[in-house]
Design a protein around this motif. Structure first.
Motif: not given
Length: 328
Positions: A181-195
């Protein structure tokens, strides 16, 4: 929080308005360095040397206390001689703190980790600016272990997630889930976009590639069509892992995305956000349901899978070495 108890049971368990000192050296009775010998003939002089060694340690601790310290962490040891002065001053101290933990405490509280108390003049001093600050430092017992909690850090906000479970297996599973879950949040903040999740992206991309493949009249059509077919493995596997009818769900999902890509109705445009609802066995709008994935993870998984397939296709020959025959 760090999994550690205070150095002495006589020390306080609760300190408010904490002024935190971080040390990377021992607090124990001073001893001469290795290779240094002192030849003494008079027994009284020997006792005076021992007293001076104790006074050096006492002065060092007094300078730390006078700076306003009421919480002390050190990566090394604290002997009983030094412990007495810390207990008398009402200081909460912990010894043999892990280097990784003490660096995190320094970052959160604004304290400076000291390797020595020596200054530029060759004397020992302790400046109050080296101290970190926190609202509360307390020792609490959770389960079978003692923990020291540092609350209200002044420099940065940080949180420790403390996991508890019935056994080691449940704890390991919970730790993996929290880490994911923390990695998913980190990746989201890194790319600033979700699908959208739930196989939405793979299904929409598969339908698009099927239409794109029909624009070719050569072998490229088959390659693109096979790539589109391979993308459907993701939603199909999701349905199978949930013990659902993969064919039925995949057909319903493909119908929704086909309507979104080809239809003119504005209401059907929202079908492009549809993914699998594995709890109820239906398809739904993944965006409104909150099922989202970081875009950077989705892009990387598609790129790496494509590169792996290309690498395998480049292998046009196989050399097999016969095993050595055992000598009789």
């Amino acid at each position: 929080a760090i999994q550690m108890a205070r150095a002495s049971q006589e020390m306080p368990t609760w300190v408010t308005g904490a002024k935190i000192a971080l040390l990377d050296f021992d607090l124990k009775k001073h001893r001469m360095s290795m290779g240094v010998n002192i030849v003494i003939d008079d027994p009284q002089e020997l006792e005076r040397v021992r007293q001076k060694e104790m006074d050096l340690t006492k002065d060092k601790i007094k300078k730390i206390i006078d700076a306003g310290t009421n919480v002390l962490f050190t990566t090394k040891g604290i002997d009983d001689f030094a412990m007495k002065y810390l207990v008398d001053a009402g200081i909460l101290a912990a010894r043999r703190v892990d280097k990784k933990d003490i660096k995190r405490i320094a970052k959160c509280t604004g304290a400076q980790l000291l390797l020595t108390m020596a200054n530029m003049d060759g004397e020992e001093s302790f400046d109050p600016k080296y101290l970190g600050a926190a609202d509360v430092v307390t020792e609490e017992r959770l389960g079978d272990n003692d923990f020291i909690f540092i609350k209200g850090c002044k420099a940065t906000k940080a949180t420790t997630i403390l996991l508890r479970g019935a056994n080691e297996f449940m704890l390991e599973e919970a730790e993996r889930s929290v880490h994911d879950a923390l990695c998913a949040v980190s990746r989201t903040l890194e790319s600033n976009s979700v699908v959208p999740g739930g196989g939405c992206v793979e299904t929409a991309l598969s339908l698009h590639l099927e239409d794109y493949a029909r624009t070719f009249d050569t072998y490229e059509q088959w390659a693109i069509a096979e790539f589109a077919e391979a993308l459907l493995v993701i939603p199909k596997t999701l349905a199978q892992n949930a013990a659902l009818d993969a064919i039925d769900l995949l057909a319903a999902l493909r119908v929704r995305h086909h309507a979104a890509q080809t239809g003119q109705d504005e209401k059907k445009k929202d079908y492009r956000w549809y993914g699998l609802d594995l709890t109820n066995g239906v398809v739904r709008n993944s965006v409104t349901a909150g099922v989202l994935e970081p875009m950077v993870s989705k892009l990387k998984s598609l790129k790496f899978a494509t590169e792996a397939a290309i690498t395998i296709l480049r292998i046009d020959d196989l050399i097999r070495i016969a095993p050595e025959q055992d000598q009789q």
